[in-house]
Design an enzyme around this catalytic site. Structure first.
Site, PDB file in Angstrom:
ATOM      1  N   GLU A 125       0.840  -1.182   0.000  1.00 17.37           N
ATOM      2  CA  GLU A 125       0.000   0.000   0.000  1.00 17.37           C
ATOM      3  C   GLU A 125       0.886   1.247   0.000  1.00 17.37           C
ATOM      4  OE1 GLU A 125      -3.888   1.556   2.541  1.00 17.37           O
ATOM      5  OE2 GLU A 125      -2.282   0.492   3.597  1.00 17.37           O
ATOM      6  N   LYS A 139     -10.146   0.364  -1.965  1.00 15.23           N
ATOM      7  CA  LYS A 139     -10.210   0.003  -0.543  1.00 15.23           C
ATOM      8  C   LYS A 139     -11.568   0.374   0.061  1.00 15.23           C
ATOM      9  CE  LYS A 139      -7.546   0.654   3.749  1.00 15.23           C
ATOM     10  NZ  LYS A 139      -6.367   1.350   4.323  1.00 15.23           N
ATOM     11  N   CYS A 189      -4.944  -3.577   3.541  1.00 12.30           N
ATOM     12  CA  CYS A 189      -4.617  -3.155   4.905  1.00 12.30           C
ATOM     13  C   CYS A 189      -5.767  -3.341   5.909  1.00 12.30           C
ATOM     14  CB  CYS A 189      -4.134  -1.709   4.878  1.00 12.30           C
ATOM     15  SG  CYS A 189      -3.121  -1.230   6.301  1.00 12.30           S
TER      16      CYS A 189
END
Length: 279
Positions: A52, A125, A165
């Site tokens: 990321e 995301k 994440c």
């Protein structure tokens, strides 16, 4: 959202996760990342995943808005496409900032390019990180617009699910992917949360979904002063860690073995035993 037709390999496929310690200089970050991708490709990797925020980490979170790119155009997308084609690999572009509907924000997007340099998938995301402990504070919602779609695609090792994440903490996302051979989770986990939660959650996602998990991460002290946990790793469907790098730039390699997936699912058919949330 599934992209492309389903297939499953019959032989092992080498996969690689790149770890970086990115800073504010985009050109330098791309140079280092390019060298690590080349190292992974030279090691036999057919699929390489980046962490990321691989192009940029700064103390000012609004800087990424200035380098955000529209769909299909921009130097970061060109870098990913050209690098995938040059090495003849599948390249999972960690995350880069993409244009959002809100002009003051970005989409934190994972882009996948095939060995021809053509884009094969995009995941924005979904879950945005928020954390406060003492002076340490993060609020991704201030500069990031959340995605809405679950994304899988078919790559060199079969069906692959994409996540980023903080998504790691939401197991329902991974269930929504359906059966996959590999979950990829680019990350920039904080040192504080990573120390206690990173490995145990990654191994849990591998165990409960009976698939490989590859998590390329930022790992070390950044020029901004931020410290990321690192510990880029690849885990197998039994939750065993096959390879890991603690901190600093580097490459983690392992072989994804379809027979291993099949053996785990046959000996412990937990996916077939699911009772809740099945349509």
């Amino acid at each position: 959202m599934s992209q492309s037709a389903s297939h499953s390999p019959s032989s092992p496929v080498r996969i690689a996760a790149v770890q970086t310690v990115s800073g504010p200089d985009v050109a330098e970050n791309l140079r280092v990342t390019g060298e690590l991708i080349a190292e992974a490709a030279a090691g036999g990797a057919k699929l390489v995943a980046l962490p990321e925020y691989f192009p940029l980490i700064t103390a000012d979170e609004t800087v990424k808005v200035a380098i955000r790119e529209p769909e299909g155009k921009g130097p970061l997308q060109d870098f990913l496409s050209d690098t995938a084609r040059r090495h003849g690999i599948w390249l999972v572009g960690g995350t880069i900032p993409m244009v959002a509907t809100d002009g003051s924000k970005v989409r934190n997007s994972t882009l996948v390019f095939d060995p021809r340099g053509e884009r094969a998938a995009r995941y924005d995301k979904i879950h945005l990180f928020g954390f406060q402990k003492g002076v340490e504070r993060y609020d991704e919602a201030a500069t990031i617009e959340a995605g809405r779609e679950v994304v899988t695609f078919d790559g060199p090792c079969g069906r692959i699910g994409l996540s980023v994440c903080y998504d790691l903490r939401f197991p329902e996302l991974f269930r929504a992917m359906g059966p996959v051979n590999l979950i990829i989770l680019p990350a920039a986990f904080t040192y504080t949360t990573g120390r206690d939660h990173w490995e145990v959650l990654l191994r849990a996602r591998a165990i409960e979904n009976q698939c490989y998990v590859m998590a390329p991460a930022q790992g070390g002290r950044h020029p901004s002063g931020r410290i990321t946990w690192g510990h880029t790793l690849i885990a197998d469907p039994w939750g065993q860690v096959l390879a890991c790098r603690d901190e600093g730039p580097g490459v983690v390699l392992a072989d994804l073995e379809p027979d291993r997936i099949a053996a785990v699912r046959e000996s412990l058919p937990a996916l077939r035993h699911r009772c809740l949330g099945i349509d």
